[in-house]
Design a protein around this motif. Structure first.
Motif, PDB file in Angstrom:
ATOM      1  N   UNK A 148      15.469  38.162  36.377  1.00 45.59           N
ATOM      2  CA  UNK A 148      16.613  38.320  35.475  1.00 45.59           C
ATOM      3  C   UNK A 148      17.106  39.764  35.472  1.00 45.59           C
ATOM      4  N   UNK A 149      16.296  40.697  35.972  1.00 55.71           N
ATOM      5  CA  UNK A 149      16.667  42.106  36.023  1.00 55.71           C
ATOM      6  C   UNK A 149      17.033  42.492  37.453  1.00 55.71           C
ATOM      7  N   UNK A 150      18.250  42.131  37.857  1.00 53.24           N
ATOM      8  CA  UNK A 150      18.695  42.391  39.224  1.00 53.24           C
ATOM      9  C   UNK A 150      18.693  43.882  39.546  1.00 53.24           C
ATOM     10  N   UNK A 180      19.171  37.126  49.034  1.00 53.61           N
ATOM     11  CA  UNK A 180      19.944  36.777  47.844  1.00 53.61           C
ATOM     12  C   UNK A 180      19.196  35.770  46.978  1.00 53.61           C
ATOM     13  N   UNK A 181      18.524  34.805  47.608  1.00 55.84           N
ATOM     14  CA  UNK A 181      17.717  33.847  46.852  1.00 55.84           C
ATOM     15  C   UNK A 181      16.600  34.558  46.100  1.00 55.84           C
ATOM     16  N   UNK A 216      15.233  45.034  40.562  1.00 56.21           N
ATOM     17  CA  UNK A 216      14.873  44.504  41.875  1.00 56.21           C
ATOM     18  C   UNK A 216      15.620  45.275  42.964  1.00 56.21           C
ATOM     19  N   UNK A 217      16.920  45.496  42.768  1.00 55.09           N
ATOM     20  CA  UNK A 217      17.716  46.226  43.758  1.00 55.09           C
ATOM     21  C   UNK A 217      17.236  47.669  43.908  1.00 55.09           C
ATOM     22  N   UNK A 218      16.886  48.300  42.781  1.00 56.41           N
ATOM     23  CA  UNK A 218      16.384  49.679  42.836  1.00 56.41           C
ATOM     24  C   UNK A 218      15.075  49.729  43.613  1.00 56.41           C
ATOM     25  N   UNK A 219      14.178  48.791  43.353  1.00 56.15           N
ATOM     26  CA  UNK A 219      12.885  48.763  44.056  1.00 56.15           C
ATOM     27  C   UNK A 219      13.101  48.491  45.546  1.00 56.15           C
TER      28      UNK A 219
END
Length: 125
Positions: free
Chosen positions: A90-92, A83-84, A95-98
């Motif tokens: 800024x583009x969650x 989570x940290x 990041x989540x997709x990757x």
């Protein structure tokens, strides 16, 4: 706050595997079972104190010594790190997709199921 190096990780690994908080002598004995070269008592005590200062270990009195135990489970600690790391961008969504692309298929299924349960309000099992 994260783990600072291999010795901090080794101390946490031993304490996460232990049935309860350990004194420095007990911790030292377990660490030295697998250490390439024997560690000194003062070294292990210093690392335990550093981890307690970081909030990763709780220190409880036991006679003239202290016992050290983790303040959170390994899973809670790793999730906190994840989570940290997510907040570093800024583009969650990206990041989540990757992240989703990089996890093993069985882990992706576990993540999908956990998200599905959360979205539907089902209790965790």
């Amino acid at each position: 706050m994260g783990l600072g190096g291999p010795l901090e990780r080794a101390v946490m690994d031993v304490l996460w595997a232990a049935p309860g908080p350990l004194r420095v002598r007990e911790l030292l004995a377990r660490l030295n079972e697998t250490a390439e070269r024997p560690l000194a008592y003062n070294t292990v005590q210093t690392v335990a104190e550093r981890l307690a200062h970081k909030g990763l270990l709780a220190r409880t009195p036991d006679g003239l010594a202290f016992r050290y135990g983790p303040t959170r489970t390994r899973e809670e600690y790793v999730a906190e790190l994840m989570l940290d790391a997510l907040t570093e961008s800024s583009d969650h969504g990206a990041v989540l997709a990757r992240f989703a692309e990089g996890v093993a298929p069985e882990d992706a299924r576990e993540l999908f199921e956990a998200l599905r349960r959360r979205a539907s309000g089902e209790p965790e099992h």
